[in-house]
Write an enzyme that holds these catalytic residues in place. Structure first.
Site, mmCIF file in Angstrom:
data_model
loop_
_atom_site.group_PDB
_atom_site.id
_atom_site.type_symbol
_atom_site.label_atom_id
_atom_site.label_comp_id
_atom_site.label_asym_id
_atom_site.label_seq_id
_atom_site.Cartn_x
_atom_site.Cartn_y
_atom_site.Cartn_z
ATOM 1 N N ASP A 27 -1.569 6.289 -2.904
ATOM 2 C CA ASP A 27 -1.788 5.108 -3.592
ATOM 3 C C ASP A 27 -1.797 5.187 -5.104
ATOM 4 O O ASP A 27 -1.929 6.604 -5.722
ATOM 5 C CB ASP A 27 -3.318 4.663 -2.999
ATOM 6 C CG ASP A 27 -3.239 3.205 -3.037
ATOM 7 O OD1 ASP A 27 -2.620 2.438 -3.687
ATOM 8 O OD2 ASP A 27 -3.971 2.606 -2.095
ATOM 9 N N ASP A 68 -0.194 -5.897 -0.721
ATOM 10 C CA ASP A 68 -1.408 -6.032 -0.055
ATOM 11 C C ASP A 68 -1.473 -7.567 0.626
ATOM 12 O O ASP A 68 -2.620 -7.519 1.404
ATOM 13 C CB ASP A 68 -2.660 -5.691 -0.912
ATOM 14 C CG ASP A 68 -3.032 -4.466 -1.089
ATOM 15 O OD1 ASP A 68 -2.312 -3.637 -0.479
ATOM 16 O OD2 ASP A 68 -3.787 -3.919 -1.871
HETATM 17 C C1 DGJ Z 1 -4.748 -0.486 -2.260
HETATM 18 C C2 DGJ Z 1 -3.725 -0.457 -1.052
HETATM 19 O O1 DGJ Z 1 -2.809 -1.228 -1.570
HETATM 20 C C3 DGJ Z 1 -4.505 -0.792 0.091
HETATM 21 O O2 DGJ Z 1 -3.542 -0.821 1.011
HETATM 22 C C4 DGJ Z 1 -5.574 0.166 0.364
HETATM 23 O O3 DGJ Z 1 -4.953 1.522 0.674
HETATM 24 C C5 DGJ Z 1 -6.451 0.362 -0.527
HETATM 25 N N1 DGJ Z 1 -5.832 0.573 -2.017
HETATM 26 C C6 DGJ Z 1 -7.466 1.371 -0.498
HETATM 27 O O4 DGJ Z 1 -8.246 1.603 -1.600
#
Ligand code: DGJ
Length: 695
Positions: free
Chosen positions: A437, A494
């Protein structure tokens, strides 16, 4: 004297020419030329006239348009000497090397002691052009701008399609007219970013998914790019891509990222399937079958409890999941997003015996285990920051992002620390997958940051070649062909809202194949949109890409669980060919319909997904015209989810009763008549070619 070069693959041709040892220009880019085409005449044919009020010669729109040749638009190189004098080189031919598919050209400028090199290749399998520029100087210089090889686009084009977006709404296609002057994008976020997907499609009037001419570009770089699309006063048009302005520190060697380009006379799809194929090849992994994911983020967030996670894993496995990804919250003191980043040690409060008990349980369910990291980031509330405040990128008074700072990946101590921590976890636990991430924009634009990250990923991939990596950045903030050289999947967004996903993944298909595009079945009430959507739409939407689940499976009622199992079983039965299929976007006449045809690599079969994303203006479904079929071949087509027909569909379109057969010509020219459907539902149709018995 004219010198010419021709790159060809039977589908497109790229011809360059140069006079008097000067930098070459692309004088032809379009449909494949005959092998015997006289290239010198072609070069002469491409010379424009000169009239009143102009210079006596048109300054060349070369691979790197030069200020010293009085180029009237954006030049390809902007730099200064150490004492601040502008560089105005005049490059002269030094050497070339050429095969049918690849070309290397070296030029030099003796006044400033510079060497400029272009590497251009045309992949005979994907028909994708890859073009890079590099610059070497004997003395350190400051470089503000270096364009990858500059491409002209013809004046018959009229439209630019670019991509912007934001969190939960990635890959928004924006169309503007190509008009005199320059349209410039300078991405100062230091990452690829939701707002700046580095792709551009230049089209002729009326070009659609299935028809028209398209000149497509993608800059394969994760550190922020600059794009210039410019129409000069003399009507010539140029496209420039490179690193974001002033990305490079002063030095003696500079290199652009690869610019990928392709010409299609078969609409947007013609270009899209070349990028898709390229990425299918690049991300092909040792184990061919892509497992169904389960990601626990939206089920538990930071609230990790071993027994609860085990129960969730058991239920996910029963639904068909084959890989369990433990998301944020397992390390340091990470109970929310204010602390812990950088402390890549398992949190003993949550996992007193390490991750082994959870992993053992997951493996007993025949699932693999994947783990979340955000390596480039650090919270101030962490031992890492307290010990190494000097490892931070940018100024101390910078605005924070998600309460976190960024580690300076150009420092080898930083990379060594991260390598040691991640490799220790990978060596001591059965981890076959990393979700990598990157949740904020950078405080400065610096090419060394992305290069440092690439170096760390490459080092880890060499040491752990069986570990796959997913690129995530608050969803789709780091999706580009640079990161996808070294990762196997992207977390597209997301947003698990299936209606939003329909739009995002459909637009992403202009570049991304199904196999790299993560798509998960989210909670009944979507956490990022608040919308309640049916399990059918959620499941089939995920089944259009690399399928996964990302909700608390305990919320599913019996009917929802059964429905999800059915779709997951269908996906597993078809994934081996689906993950290698071309995604062809259909030109639905009804704007309420988002439809795609996924065609198998051998073109013998296909699946159509046709989502009714809103209420149609007209009373009945309009015929859905297919694409990419053979006109004189007969196909058999069946409605896969016939049980979803509602009682408001009262007529008898043939597909309601059973399979139909029709020629490719009928299917593409007339189209399918689908049953009426509710908004927020989707039709899935499977088709295959009927083989003629051999005579
Ligand atoms: C942002 C990501 O896009 C989510 O899927 C998740 O992993 C969160 N970060 C976790 O902090």
């Amino acid at each position: 004297m004219i010198k010419t070069w021709h790159l060809k693959d039977g589908r497109q041709s790229l011809v360059l020419s140069a006079t008097a040892g000067r930098l070459p220009e692309i004088v032809y880019w379009g449909p494949a030329l005959p092998t015997e085409e006289p290239l010198e005449s072609l070069a002469e044919l491409a010379v424009f006239d000169v009239t009143g009020g102009m210079l006596d010669e048109n300054p060349p729109l070369s691979l790197c348009p030069e200020a010293n040749r009085t180029f009237p638009g954006h030049v390809g190189l902007v730099g200064r000497t150490q004492v601040g004098q502008n560089l105005r080189p005049s490059f002269i031919f030094k050497s070339d090397q050429q095969t049918d598919e690849a070309l290397a050209l070296i030029y030099e400028d003796q006044t400033h002691d510079l060497r400029l090199a272009f590497h251009i290749s045309l992949d005979p399998v994907t028909s994708l052009i890859k073009a890079e520029t590099s610059l070497e100087s004997n003395n350190p210089i400051h470089l503000d701008w270096l364009a990858a090889p500059v491409f002209p686009v013809p004046t018959r084009t009229n439209r630019l399609i670019e991509f912007s977006g934001h969190w939960c709404s990635e890959l928004q296609a924006h169309e503007t007219e190509f008009t005199p002057g320059a349209r410039m994008r300078d991405n100062r976020t230091g990452r690829t970013d939701h707002a700046h997907f580095p792709g551009l499609l230049v089209t002729t009037p009326g070009a659609k998914n299935t028809t028209g001419e398209v000149f497509a570009f993608h800059y394969g770089w994760s550190g922020g790019h600059k794009m210039v699309a410019e129409e000069l006063a003399d009507s010539r048009r140029q496209i420039q891509f490179g690193h974001a302005r002033a990305s490079y520190p002063s030095g003696t060697h500079f290199q652009t990222a690869p610019l990928y380009a392709t010409y299609s006379d078969k609409g947007l799809n013609g270009a899209a399937i070349r990028f898709q194929k390229h990425l299918r090849q690049k991300t092909r992994f040792a184990r061919k079958t892509r497992p169904v994911h389960y990601n626990c983020w939206e089920a538990v967030y930071f609230d990790h409890d071993l027994d609860e996670l085990k129960e969730i894993a058991s239920q996910a496995a029963a639904l068909g999941a084959e890989r369990f990804v433990l998301d944020d919250g397992w390390f340091g003191r990470r109970d929310d997003d204010t602390s812990g980043l950088g402390e890549w040690w398992i949190d003993e409060r949550k996992y007193p015996d390490g991750l082994k008990p959870l992993i053992d349980h997951i493996q007993s369910l025949s699932m693999e285990f994947g783990l979340w990291f955000e390596p480039e980031m650090v919270n101030e509330d962490s031992n890492l920051f307290r010990t190494h405040p000097d490892w931070i990128l940018g100024e101390t008074d910078q605005i924070r992002g998600r309460q976190q700072l960024v580690l300076d990946m150009s420092q080898k101590e930083v990379r060594a620390y991260l390598y040691e921590r991640i490799s220790d976890l990978l060596s001591n636990n059965a981890i076959s997958y990393i979700k990598w991430d990157h949740n904020r924009v950078l405080p400065v634009v610096d090419a060394a940051q992305a290069a440092g990250t690439y170096q760390l990923i490459d080092q880890l991939r060499t040491a752990f070649p069986n570990v796959e990596i997913e690129s995530c950045s608050s969803g789709g903030g780091r999706i580009d062909l640079g990161i996808l050289e070294r990762t196997q999947r992207v977390w597209l967004s997301d947003s698990n809202d299936a209606l939003e996903r329909q739009r995002i993944q459909h637009d992403a298909a202009l570049f991304l194949p199904a196999c790299v595009t993560g798509s998960h079945v989210g909670p009944r009430t979507c956490h990022t949109s608040g919308r309640v959507l049916s399990i059918g739409l959620r499941a089939w939407t995920a089944a259009q890409r690399h399928m996964g689940f990302e909700m608390d499976p305990r919320e599913l009622d019996e009917a929802e669980a059964a429905s999800l199992q059915t779709v997951t079983t269908w996906w597993k039965a078809n994934r081996d060919w689906l993950m290698n299929a071309d995604i062809l976007r259909l030109d639905a006449d009804d704007p309420a319909i988002t439809a795609e045809l996924h065609r198998s690599e051998d073109q013998s079969g296909f699946v159509i997904f046709s989502a009714q994303t809103e209420t149609s203006r007209q009373a009945l479904p309009l015929p859905l015209r297919l694409t990419g079929l053979k006109p004189d071949t007969t196909y058999h087509i069946e409605l896969t989810n016939r049980s979803d027909i509602s009682n408001l569909s009262r007529g008898q379109p043939a597909l309601k009763a059973g399979p139909i057969t029709a020629s490719g010509q009928v299917l593409m020219a007339r189209g399918l008549t689908l049953p009426w459907q509710f908004p927020g539902t989707i039709w899935v149709l499977e088709g295959h070619r009927i083989e003629r018995p051999s005579q």
